[in-house]
Design a protein around this motif. Structure first.
Motif, short mmCIF file in Angstrom:
data_model
loop_
_atom_site.label_atom_id
_atom_site.label_comp_id
_atom_site.label_asym_id
_atom_site.label_seq_id
_atom_site.Cartn_x
_atom_site.Cartn_y
_atom_site.Cartn_z
N GLY A 258 0.81 -1.21 0.00
CA GLY A 258 0.00 0.00 0.00
C GLY A 258 0.84 1.26 0.00
O GLY A 258 0.37 2.34 0.39
N ARG A 288 -2.41 -7.66 -1.29
CA ARG A 288 -2.60 -6.28 -0.86
C ARG A 288 -2.72 -6.23 0.67
O ARG A 288 -3.34 -7.10 1.27
CB ARG A 288 -3.87 -5.68 -1.48
CG ARG A 288 -3.76 -5.37 -2.96
CD ARG A 288 -4.95 -4.56 -3.43
NE ARG A 288 -4.93 -4.28 -4.85
CZ ARG A 288 -4.28 -3.25 -5.40
NH1 ARG A 288 -3.60 -2.42 -4.63
NH2 ARG A 288 -4.32 -3.06 -6.71
N VAL A 290 -4.46 -4.77 3.68
CA VAL A 290 -5.77 -4.15 3.92
C VAL A 290 -5.97 -3.91 5.42
O VAL A 290 -5.29 -4.50 6.26
CB VAL A 290 -6.92 -5.04 3.40
CG1 VAL A 290 -6.79 -5.26 1.90
CG2 VAL A 290 -6.98 -6.39 4.14
N GLY A 291 -6.92 -3.05 5.72
CA GLY A 291 -7.35 -2.84 7.09
C GLY A 291 -8.54 -3.73 7.40
O GLY A 291 -9.43 -3.90 6.56
N LYS A 293 -11.55 -4.68 10.49
CA LYS A 293 -12.19 -4.51 11.78
C LYS A 293 -12.87 -5.83 12.13
O LYS A 293 -13.53 -6.44 11.29
CB LYS A 293 -13.21 -3.38 11.74
CG LYS A 293 -12.58 -1.99 11.78
CD LYS A 293 -13.61 -0.89 11.99
CE LYS A 293 -12.94 0.47 12.10
NZ LYS A 293 -13.93 1.56 12.31
N LYS A 340 -11.33 -5.51 -1.63
CA LYS A 340 -12.33 -4.47 -1.79
C LYS A 340 -12.97 -4.11 -0.45
O LYS A 340 -13.24 -4.99 0.37
CB LYS A 340 -13.40 -4.92 -2.78
CG LYS A 340 -14.44 -3.85 -3.09
CD LYS A 340 -15.45 -4.37 -4.11
CE LYS A 340 -16.52 -3.33 -4.41
NZ LYS A 340 -17.53 -3.81 -5.38
N LEU A 341 -13.21 -2.81 -0.24
CA LEU A 341 -13.86 -2.37 0.99
C LEU A 341 -15.19 -3.08 1.18
O LEU A 341 -15.97 -3.22 0.23
CB LEU A 341 -14.08 -0.85 0.97
CG LEU A 341 -12.83 0.03 0.92
CD1 LEU A 341 -13.22 1.50 0.90
CD2 LEU A 341 -11.93 -0.25 2.12
N VAL A 358 -13.18 -5.86 5.64
CA VAL A 358 -12.17 -4.97 5.07
C VAL A 358 -12.69 -3.54 5.13
O VAL A 358 -13.80 -3.24 4.66
CB VAL A 358 -11.85 -5.35 3.61
CG1 VAL A 358 -10.86 -4.35 2.99
CG2 VAL A 358 -11.30 -6.77 3.53
N VAL A 359 -11.89 -2.65 5.74
CA VAL A 359 -12.30 -1.25 5.94
C VAL A 359 -11.21 -0.31 5.41
O VAL A 359 -10.08 -0.71 5.13
CB VAL A 359 -12.56 -0.94 7.43
CG1 VAL A 359 -13.71 -1.81 7.95
CG2 VAL A 359 -11.31 -1.15 8.26
N ARG A 360 -11.59 0.94 5.31
CA ARG A 360 -10.65 1.95 4.82
C ARG A 360 -9.56 2.23 5.85
O ARG A 360 -9.80 2.25 7.05
CB ARG A 360 -11.42 3.25 4.50
CG ARG A 360 -10.61 4.27 3.71
CD ARG A 360 -11.46 5.52 3.43
NE ARG A 360 -12.69 5.18 2.74
CZ ARG A 360 -12.80 4.97 1.43
NH1 ARG A 360 -11.70 5.08 0.67
NH2 ARG A 360 -13.95 4.67 0.88
N LYS A 361 -8.35 2.48 5.36
CA LYS A 361 -7.23 2.92 6.19
C LYS A 361 -7.02 4.42 5.98
O LYS A 361 -7.26 4.92 4.91
CB LYS A 361 -5.95 2.16 5.83
CG LYS A 361 -6.02 0.65 5.99
CD LYS A 361 -4.70 0.01 5.54
CE LYS A 361 -4.52 0.19 4.04
NZ LYS A 361 -3.27 -0.44 3.52
N LYS A 365 -7.96 9.11 12.05
CA LYS A 365 -7.29 10.28 11.47
C LYS A 365 -7.68 11.49 12.28
O LYS A 365 -8.85 11.78 12.48
CB LYS A 365 -7.71 10.46 10.00
CG LYS A 365 -6.86 11.47 9.25
CD LYS A 365 -7.20 11.46 7.77
CE LYS A 365 -6.29 12.40 6.99
NZ LYS A 365 -6.59 12.38 5.53
#
Length: 367
Positions: A258, A288, A290-291, A293, A340-341, A358-361, A365
């Motif tokens: 990434g 890949r 991935v993040g 949760k 994929k998210l 799979v979640v957004r990284k 933030k």
């Protein structure tokens, strides 16, 4: 082999630090407690002894051009007083280490200087390799930390505190900007960079041993929370910052990790690993990062299997319970088709499949 100790070892222990082995060093894993330290950085300010890290100075004619042969990021995008995050590669395009490159500008009419901050576990091998690559071109590679202190001051109150200690207006110092500062009560100017590994604002400060001990005590007296490796790990993972040797290594290329945004193939430079990365860019990554949760309170740890429809499809690289989000989070490598998210996966934890998405990284933030 005996463990090394930083100049702040006794200061950390006196402040209640529980010391553990880490990358050849004896370092504090926690002081008052991981959750308290984590929240202090997210809400106020905390400090970390990161003197185990390597700090090198590269000097000579056109140091950027020389270092550019080893790094896939365009170093000419930064100027004096600026810095960038990048990676060192091997010929296969694998990541041998990640680092920050600081442009210190011209020394004189013929020479310039860069400062490189490298990981503790790779410091000896990186230094030897960089000298092997740079010295034949007439450049010098010097360990400028030596027996000194590298201290990270992190959190929403960090820059205000540094501004108070320096008496300078730091509002114009950008993220990844750096300058020399004179701090109250210290004998020498301090290399101060607006960088960090927590997802919060703050600075990393390079000092001699005596000044480092003085600053540590001064910050303690101002109720700055001392923080250990435990909080450093939960903070960086919430911000989805990579840990070398876990989330990437010399068998992982930047596209898989990434970090494709670090690769500037438009540069007309034949850097180490370029051919392998050109092929990787054309064929696409084999995996890949991935993040994830997880549902419930089960925590995915390094090397736990990632499952899909009962089959092992990937592996967890880092995982923790997020004190900020109050959820279990993880980074993991999976096939591109499952990256994929929203993709539903599971992680095998103590023989049971725990649902994961799979979640957004990044997971967190700062505002």
């Amino acid at each position: 082999m005996s463990l090394q100790r930083t100049p702040l070892f006794e200061s950390c222990r006196s402040a209640g630090g529980r010391m553990v082995p880490f990358a050849g060093w004896e370092m504090p894993v926690q002081f008052s407690g991981l959750i308290q330290e984590h929240k202090a950085v997210r809400e106020r300010v905390g400090m970390f002894d990161i003197s185990h890290m390597g700090v090198l100075r590269l000097e000579g004619a056109n140091p950027k051009d020389a270092l550019q042969r080893l790094i896939p990021s365009d170093l000419h995008r930064i100027g004096p007083g600026e810095a960038c995050y990048s990676v060192l590669l091997n010929e296969r395009g694998g990541i041998r280490d990640d680092l920050i490159v600081y442009d210190c500008g011209a020394i004189d009419a013929e020479r310039g200087a860069l400062v490189l901050v490298i990981n503790a576990a790779c410091a000896d091998s990186d230094t030897a390799w960089l000298r092997e690559q740079m010295e034949p071109a007439g450049l010098t590679v010097t360990d400028i930390k030596k027996d000194g202190v590298l201290l990270a001051l992190q959190g929403p109150e960090a820059m205000g505190l540094l501004q108070e200690l320096s008496g300078e207006d730091l509002s114009g110092l950008p993220r990844f900007g750096h300058r020399m500062l004179n701090l109250k009560g210290l004998s020498q100017p301090v290399f101060s960079a607006r960088t960090g590994y927590t997802g919060e604002d703050g600075a990393e400060l390079l000092l001699n041993a005596d000044d480092g001990q003085k600053l540590w005590q001064l910050l303690l007296d101002r109720s700055v929370t001392p923080c250990g490796l435990g909080a450093r790990d939960t903070l960086r993972l919430e911000a989805a910052m990579h840990l070398y040797s876990q989330d990437m290594n010399d068998k992982t290329n930047p596209f898989e990790a990434g970090l494709g945004w670090l690769v500037h193939l438009e540069m007309p430079v034949d850097f180490v690993g370029r051919q392998a990365l050109e092929q990787a860019a054309e064929s696409g990554p084999a995996k890949r990062l991935v993040g994830l949760k997880l549902q419930g309170r089960a925590i995915a740890r390094h090397d736990y299997p990632v499952m899909h429809n009962g089959e092992t499809v990937g592996i967890v690289t880092s995982g923790t319970w997020s004190p900020t989000l109050e959820e279990a989070i993880a980074l993991a490598y999976v096939p591109p088709s499952l990256a994929k998210l929203g993709t539903e996966l599971s992680v095998e934890i103590r023989g049971k499949a725990q649902p994961a998405t799979v979640v957004r990284k990044p997971f967190y933030k700062r505002a």
